[in-house]
Scaffold this active site. Sequence first.
Site, short mmCIF file in Angstrom:
data_model
loop_
_atom_site.label_atom_id
_atom_site.label_comp_id
_atom_site.label_asym_id
_atom_site.label_seq_id
_atom_site.Cartn_x
_atom_site.Cartn_y
_atom_site.Cartn_z
N ALA A 78 27.40 22.93 -9.99
CA ALA A 78 26.35 23.95 -10.05
C ALA A 78 26.82 25.26 -10.70
O ALA A 78 27.96 25.67 -10.55
CB ALA A 78 25.78 24.27 -8.68
N GLY A 79 25.87 25.86 -11.41
CA GLY A 79 26.10 27.18 -11.99
C GLY A 79 26.65 27.16 -13.40
O GLY A 79 26.77 28.20 -14.04
N GLY A 123 21.32 26.30 -10.99
CA GLY A 123 20.32 26.65 -11.99
C GLY A 123 20.50 28.01 -12.64
O GLY A 123 19.68 28.39 -13.48
N LYS A 166 25.88 12.95 -2.46
CA LYS A 166 26.13 14.36 -2.75
C LYS A 166 25.39 15.13 -1.67
O LYS A 166 24.16 15.23 -1.68
CB LYS A 166 25.62 14.75 -4.14
CG LYS A 166 25.67 16.26 -4.38
CD LYS A 166 25.15 16.66 -5.74
CE LYS A 166 24.81 18.14 -5.75
NZ LYS A 166 24.39 18.63 -7.06
N ASN A 204 23.61 19.83 -14.64
CA ASN A 204 22.32 19.24 -14.95
C ASN A 204 21.52 20.14 -15.89
O ASN A 204 21.30 19.83 -17.06
CB ASN A 204 21.54 18.99 -13.65
CG ASN A 204 20.26 18.18 -13.84
OD1 ASN A 204 19.81 17.52 -12.91
ND2 ASN A 204 19.66 18.16 -15.00
N THR A 205 21.14 21.33 -15.37
CA THR A 205 20.22 22.18 -16.11
C THR A 205 20.73 22.56 -17.50
O THR A 205 19.95 22.61 -18.46
CB THR A 205 19.94 23.47 -15.29
OG1 THR A 205 19.63 23.09 -13.94
CG2 THR A 205 18.78 24.24 -15.86
#
Lengths: 276, 75
Positions: free
Chosen positions: A198-199, A171, A110, A220-221
């Site tokens: 992301a996001g 994040g 990645k 992830n987050t």
Amino acid sequence: MNAIDKAHADSATAPLTLYGATVSSRLLLGTAQYPSPQVLADAVRASRAEIVTVSVRRESAGGKAGQRFWELIRELGVLVLPNTAGCRTPKEAITTAQMARELFGTDWVKLEVIANDDTLQPDLFGLVEAARVLTEDGFKVFPYTTEDLGAAERLMSAGCEVLMPWGAPIGTGRGLNNKYALRTLRNYFPGVPLIIDAGIGAPSHACEAMEMGYDAVLLNTAVAKAGDPIRMAKAFAAAIDSGRTAFEAGLMEMRDMAEPSTPVAGTPFFDFGGKA
Amino acid sequence: MEQQFEAGSRLRIVVNGEPTLTEARTLAQLIIEAGFADARVATAVNGDFVPERARSERQLAEGDRVEIVSPRQGG
């Protein structure tokens, strides 16, 4: 086949192939920021993710943190996608990818080349440069990019067979910031695996990306920092299944004007203008 | 002590961002000296990847910047 098995078979979505590897889950899950290794392992299982992202970081002398983490990941039996998080130049990203390939035994990467500390926005110029070098070195590059169409074309020319545009900055949990451009990108590359990376903050964001026809979502987050990461992992798995199933089923066209769903013919009390 | 180091028995290098004095002359020796013999690590010197099989041939020089990394959680 009983009714429950039939329901499962009916709801199964098409498998996803990334650089020749076929997976059934369309959720790629990050492994960072969980409250404990056990919660991480349980969340990965609950998410049904078959691909997880990992990184390389400096090891302390005599340290075993890396070995312990590696054993945990191996026990999960998932594919790993090492990232180049934190790299600011193509050179840093290339060297990090090479170290990751040796550590994790995979040619997947990645690719992140970060342009700006505040937005963690990809440096698209550096990204294309690094993608070209890594592809020539045998890597299978998953570039963390923006929704920019020109950059996407350059990345494809550099050898990328998968693109990972951001939904919003890493994040932030803001969802899909630029739906118009993401829709354009999807339509422009109908045969290219596109992963929103992301996001993503909520399952509804992930579901929306899948409804738009994105092939997968990487997050992830939103799971790791949830009140209950394991339940949130399940929620994302369900949302992504749901969005993909809806996409495959074909969504209705949006309309400006209302149109009754109940048949108009035979409506009681309808007056044709006749007189008694 | 400073004088003694400058006499040539040790090299001043930087390992994972930390200034380090080492008697190692190769990257392979440094890995052992620094306590990574049993660890799952990958290495780079001065920004270039050094594969595991090449560590014993990779000579160290004064001022080298060595990175020693291992698997970690990532997003």
